[in-house]
Design a protein around this motif. Structure first.
Motif, mmCIF file in Angstrom:
data_model
loop_
_atom_site.group_PDB
_atom_site.id
_atom_site.type_symbol
_atom_site.label_atom_id
_atom_site.label_comp_id
_atom_site.label_asym_id
_atom_site.label_seq_id
_atom_site.Cartn_x
_atom_site.Cartn_y
_atom_site.Cartn_z
ATOM 1 N N ARG A 87 0.836 -1.217 0.000
ATOM 2 C CA ARG A 87 0.000 0.000 0.000
ATOM 3 C C ARG A 87 0.865 1.260 0.000
ATOM 4 N N ARG A 88 2.012 1.198 0.647
ATOM 5 C CA ARG A 88 2.947 2.332 0.637
ATOM 6 C C ARG A 88 3.445 2.597 -0.788
ATOM 7 N N GLU A 91 0.654 4.166 -2.757
ATOM 8 C CA GLU A 91 0.455 5.556 -2.327
ATOM 9 C C GLU A 91 1.579 6.449 -2.835
ATOM 10 N N GLU A 92 2.827 6.050 -2.610
ATOM 11 C CA GLU A 92 3.955 6.875 -3.036
ATOM 12 C C GLU A 92 4.051 6.970 -4.555
ATOM 13 N N GLY A 94 1.528 7.421 -6.349
ATOM 14 C CA GLY A 94 0.462 8.329 -6.764
ATOM 15 C C GLY A 94 -0.668 7.661 -7.516
ATOM 16 N N THR A 96 -3.021 5.361 -5.870
ATOM 17 C CA THR A 96 -4.043 4.805 -4.974
ATOM 18 C C THR A 96 -5.448 5.065 -5.493
ATOM 19 N N ASN A 97 -5.706 6.295 -5.921
ATOM 20 C CA ASN A 97 -7.051 6.660 -6.367
ATOM 21 C C ASN A 97 -7.402 6.108 -7.738
#
Length: 186
Positions: A87-88, A91-92, A94, A96-97
């Motif tokens: 998940r990191r 997220e990092e 960019g 996730t969405n």
């Protein structure tokens, strides 16, 4: 499997990694103590941090995911051994969405090519397998697993290798993720 059983299996994956680090420390001469096991866990987490730092989402992939997500539901199925690290990275990177659903084997309890992880991802997306396209780079894990639940597959085959024996023919054979834009008319 029940949710409790899957959670236990998922945590077992990470525990096995800690055990491997601990065994290495014992073979290097440390005694098998609680302190050595804590050091094994610390090393495992450091290993995950190094993997996260070494993993990048190329800008072209991020751009494509954004465009695809405007038209289709996009899900992620990952065989990563440590959910928080996976998940990191997402997220990092960019992205996730970009995903309507994310299924990580360490959290789910099944790894690809087991059909359960694919069918659960489809359920999470509320998508029928006959309308889904799975994108992956492993003939065994990705092509076999996704085909088993009736999904079309785009095989990311960077070096244009021959398909191994007894692997179902993927619908698409591409060199790189950005080629999906042509397949999806984006």
């Amino acid at each position: 499997r029940s949710t409790l059983d899957r959670s236990a299996a998922a945590s077992d994956v990470y525990k096995r990694q800690v055990v491997r680090f601990t065994r290495t420390l014992v073979r290097a001469g440390l005694e098998d103590t609680a302190e050595t096991r804590r050091l094994g866990e610390t090393l495992s987490l450091e290993h995950m941090a190094l993997l996260a730092k070494a993993t990048v989402v190329p800008p072209a992939h991020r751009s494509l995911l954004t465009r695809v997500g405007e038209v289709y539901k996009v899900g992620l199925v990952s065989n990563f051994d440590h959910g928080p690290t996976a998940r990191r990275v997402i997220e990092e990177g960019g992205v996730t969405n970009c995903f309507s659903g994310t299924v990580i084997s360490a959290e789910h309890g099944w790894r690809t090519p087991h059909p359960k992880i694919f069918s659960d991802a489809l359920t999470e997306l509320n998508v029928d397998s006959s309308t889904a396209l799975f994108v992956g780079d492993s003939p065994t894990d990705d092509i076999v697993g996704a085909s088993a639940v009736g999904m079309d597959v785009a095989w990311v085959n960077e070096s244009q290798k021959a398909l191994p024996d007894r692997i179902p023919q993927p619908r698409y054979d591409i060199r790189a993720i950005p080629e999906l834009g042509n397949i999806l008319d984006l």
